[in-house]
Motif scaffolding. Structure first.
Motif, mmCIF file in Angstrom:
data_model
loop_
_atom_site.group_PDB
_atom_site.id
_atom_site.type_symbol
_atom_site.label_atom_id
_atom_site.label_comp_id
_atom_site.label_asym_id
_atom_site.label_seq_id
_atom_site.Cartn_x
_atom_site.Cartn_y
_atom_site.Cartn_z
ATOM 1 N N VAL A 27 0.862 -1.184 0.000
ATOM 2 C CA VAL A 27 0.000 0.000 0.000
ATOM 3 C C VAL A 27 0.895 1.230 0.000
ATOM 4 O O VAL A 27 1.723 1.398 0.894
ATOM 5 C CB VAL A 27 -0.925 0.017 1.238
ATOM 6 N N ILE A 28 0.738 2.046 -1.030
ATOM 7 C CA ILE A 28 1.467 3.316 -1.085
ATOM 8 C C ILE A 28 0.436 4.402 -0.829
ATOM 9 O O ILE A 28 -0.439 4.646 -1.654
ATOM 10 C CB ILE A 28 2.176 3.517 -2.442
ATOM 11 N N ALA A 29 0.521 5.000 0.336
ATOM 12 C CA ALA A 29 -0.488 5.981 0.759
ATOM 13 C C ALA A 29 -0.480 7.201 -0.154
ATOM 14 O O ALA A 29 0.565 7.596 -0.680
ATOM 15 C CB ALA A 29 -0.218 6.402 2.196
ATOM 16 N N ALA A 30 -1.676 7.767 -0.332
ATOM 17 C CA ALA A 30 -1.789 9.000 -1.112
ATOM 18 C C ALA A 30 -1.057 10.109 -0.360
ATOM 19 O O ALA A 30 -1.145 10.219 0.856
ATOM 20 C CB ALA A 30 -3.254 9.368 -1.287
ATOM 21 N N SER A 31 -0.324 10.899 -1.106
ATOM 22 C CA SER A 31 0.443 11.985 -0.477
ATOM 23 C C SER A 31 -0.422 13.226 -0.340
ATOM 24 O O SER A 31 -1.476 13.347 -0.962
ATOM 25 C CB SER A 31 1.679 12.308 -1.321
ATOM 26 N N ASP A 32 0.060 14.165 0.475
ATOM 27 C CA ASP A 32 -0.634 15.446 0.597
ATOM 28 C C ASP A 32 -0.651 16.183 -0.736
ATOM 29 O O ASP A 32 -1.597 16.910 -1.037
ATOM 30 C CB ASP A 32 0.037 16.315 1.667
ATOM 31 N N LEU A 33 0.394 15.979 -1.555
ATOM 32 C CA LEU A 33 0.431 16.617 -2.875
ATOM 33 C C LEU A 33 -0.784 16.209 -3.695
ATOM 34 O O LEU A 33 -1.403 17.037 -4.357
ATOM 35 C CB LEU A 33 1.709 16.200 -3.629
ATOM 36 N N GLY A 34 -1.109 14.917 -3.670
ATOM 37 C CA GLY A 34 -2.264 14.417 -4.414
ATOM 38 C C GLY A 34 -3.565 15.021 -3.903
ATOM 39 O O GLY A 34 -4.468 15.337 -4.684
ATOM 40 N N LYS A 35 -3.660 15.189 -2.586
ATOM 41 C CA LYS A 35 -4.873 15.785 -2.005
ATOM 42 C C LYS A 35 -4.991 17.253 -2.416
ATOM 43 O O LYS A 35 -6.079 17.723 -2.766
ATOM 44 C CB LYS A 35 -4.854 15.638 -0.488
ATOM 45 N N PHE A 36 -3.874 17.969 -2.382
ATOM 46 C CA PHE A 36 -3.903 19.375 -2.798
ATOM 47 C C PHE A 36 -4.234 19.494 -4.282
ATOM 48 O O PHE A 36 -4.950 20.399 -4.700
ATOM 49 C CB PHE A 36 -2.575 20.073 -2.482
ATOM 50 N N LYS A 37 -3.707 18.569 -5.074
ATOM 51 C CA LYS A 37 -3.993 18.545 -6.511
ATOM 52 C C LYS A 37 -5.493 18.479 -6.742
ATOM 53 O O LYS A 37 -6.055 19.232 -7.536
ATOM 54 C CB LYS A 37 -3.278 17.347 -7.136
ATOM 55 N N THR A 38 -6.159 17.592 -6.013
ATOM 56 C CA THR A 38 -7.610 17.434 -6.156
ATOM 57 C C THR A 38 -8.343 18.706 -5.738
ATOM 58 O O THR A 38 -9.272 19.151 -6.419
ATOM 59 C CB THR A 38 -8.104 16.235 -5.322
ATOM 60 N N ILE A 39 -7.913 19.323 -4.640
ATOM 61 C CA ILE A 39 -8.544 20.565 -4.172
ATOM 62 C C ILE A 39 -8.410 21.659 -5.227
ATOM 63 O O ILE A 39 -9.387 22.355 -5.545
ATOM 64 C CB ILE A 39 -7.933 21.022 -2.825
ATOM 65 N N PHE A 40 -7.216 21.808 -5.806
ATOM 66 C CA PHE A 40 -7.016 22.851 -6.822
ATOM 67 C C PHE A 40 -7.810 22.557 -8.090
ATOM 68 O O PHE A 40 -8.353 23.472 -8.714
ATOM 69 C CB PHE A 40 -5.528 23.028 -7.130
ATOM 70 N N GLN A 41 -7.896 21.274 -8.486
ATOM 71 C CA GLN A 41 -8.707 20.920 -9.654
ATOM 72 C C GLN A 41 -10.168 21.270 -9.412
ATOM 73 O O GLN A 41 -10.840 21.823 -10.281
ATOM 74 C CB GLN A 41 -8.587 19.423 -9.966
ATOM 75 N N MET A 42 -10.648 20.941 -8.212
ATOM 76 C CA MET A 42 -12.061 21.171 -7.907
ATOM 77 C C MET A 42 -12.371 22.638 -7.631
ATOM 78 O O MET A 42 -13.534 23.019 -7.563
ATOM 79 C CB MET A 42 -12.507 20.266 -6.767
ATOM 80 N N THR A 43 -11.339 23.468 -7.500
ATOM 81 C CA THR A 43 -11.514 24.918 -7.422
ATOM 82 C C THR A 43 -11.473 25.523 -8.819
ATOM 83 O O THR A 43 -12.245 26.429 -9.140
ATOM 84 C CB THR A 43 -10.401 25.551 -6.550
ATOM 85 N N ALA A 44 -10.589 24.994 -9.666
ATOM 86 C CA ALA A 44 -10.415 25.524 -11.021
ATOM 87 C C ALA A 44 -11.640 25.291 -11.896
ATOM 88 O O ALA A 44 -12.081 26.190 -12.620
ATOM 89 C CB ALA A 44 -9.193 24.882 -11.677
ATOM 90 N N ILE A 45 -12.190 24.084 -11.827
ATOM 91 C CA ILE A 45 -13.239 23.705 -12.782
ATOM 92 C C ILE A 45 -14.496 24.567 -12.664
ATOM 93 O O ILE A 45 -15.010 25.028 -13.696
ATOM 94 C CB ILE A 45 -13.510 22.192 -12.711
ATOM 95 N N PRO A 46 -15.025 24.855 -11.461
ATOM 96 C CA PRO A 46 -16.189 25.758 -11.425
ATOM 97 C C PRO A 46 -15.907 27.127 -12.055
ATOM 98 O O PRO A 46 -16.763 27.689 -12.741
ATOM 99 C CB PRO A 46 -16.499 25.890 -9.930
ATOM 100 N N GLY A 47 -14.703 27.656 -11.829
ATOM 101 C CA GLY A 47 -14.344 28.927 -12.462
ATOM 102 C C GLY A 47 -14.361 28.829 -13.973
ATOM 103 O O GLY A 47 -14.872 29.717 -14.672
#
Length: 195
Positions: A121-141
């Motif tokens: 098991v290779i745990a998801a990194s904080d980078l991946g979590k931030f990536k998702t947050i930024f994607q989900m902020t960008a798309i509505p805009g």
């Protein structure tokens, strides 16, 4: 019906709701109008909120299921990729960047499957979590796209925002995070596998 147990617990139902929102989002985006873009942003925003809510409930109620572990990241990727692919013909995002994001997601998902089949098991990194947050902020805009005045429609420049510029800024931040987190995952994967 007990929403805290079984395969159809509330977190899994929220995840399935996110998957069900994808065709609605795609149909709205086919119209490519200001009104359709507004409603597409609402659908995407609500679906994104379920991502946070299902994870919160699963942790709070301690109901982590195999189905949930499979569906949750899949639903996120399908939602984001559907929106980004539909934004290409509208001219709101470059196709090459969406291709690289999609290639990263497929590659990392494949490597995760290989690691999992080996019991790693290779745990998801904080980078991946931030990536998702930024994607989900960008798309509505990017869906809203047009100029908006965010104080009850009053046309004061202080509250004037070009939503495309807002979205594309966060898109490029998300793009950098996506590539960075993908590289980070590759390094972790090969480090673990080489042992």
């Amino acid at each position: 019906m007990n929403l805290r147990s079984g395969r159809l617990n509330l977190p899994n139902m929220l995840t399935l709701g996110r998957v069900a929102a994808i065709p609605v989002l795609v149909i709205l985006m086919l119209f490519d109008s200001r009104e359709a873009g507004f409603w597409a942003a609402v659908v995407f925003g609500l679906a994104s909120l379920t991502d946070w809510l299902d994870g919160y409930l699963a942790r709070k109620w301690e109901i982590v299921t195999v189905l949930g572990k499979f569906l949750d990241p899949l639903a996120d990727k399908l939602l984001v990729m559907a929106a980004l692919i539909m934004l290409i013909p509208m001219g709101r995002v470059p196709a090459w960047a969406v291709f690289l994001i999609l290639a990263r997601e497929i590659t990392i998902t494949g490597l995760r499957s290989i690691a999992s089949s080996e019991g790693i098991v290779i745990a998801a990194s904080d980078l991946g979590k931030f990536k998702t947050i930024f994607q989900m902020t960008a798309i509505p805009g990017l869906l809203l796209h047009y100029d908006y005045y965010w104080l009850f429609g009053l046309r004061w420049e202080l509250f004037h925002v070009n939503m495309h510029n807002f979205g594309i800024f966060f898109f490029w931040v998300a793009f950098v995070m996506t590539m960075w987190s993908g590289g980070d995952y590759l390094v972790k994967f090969f480090r673990v596998i080489s042992r």
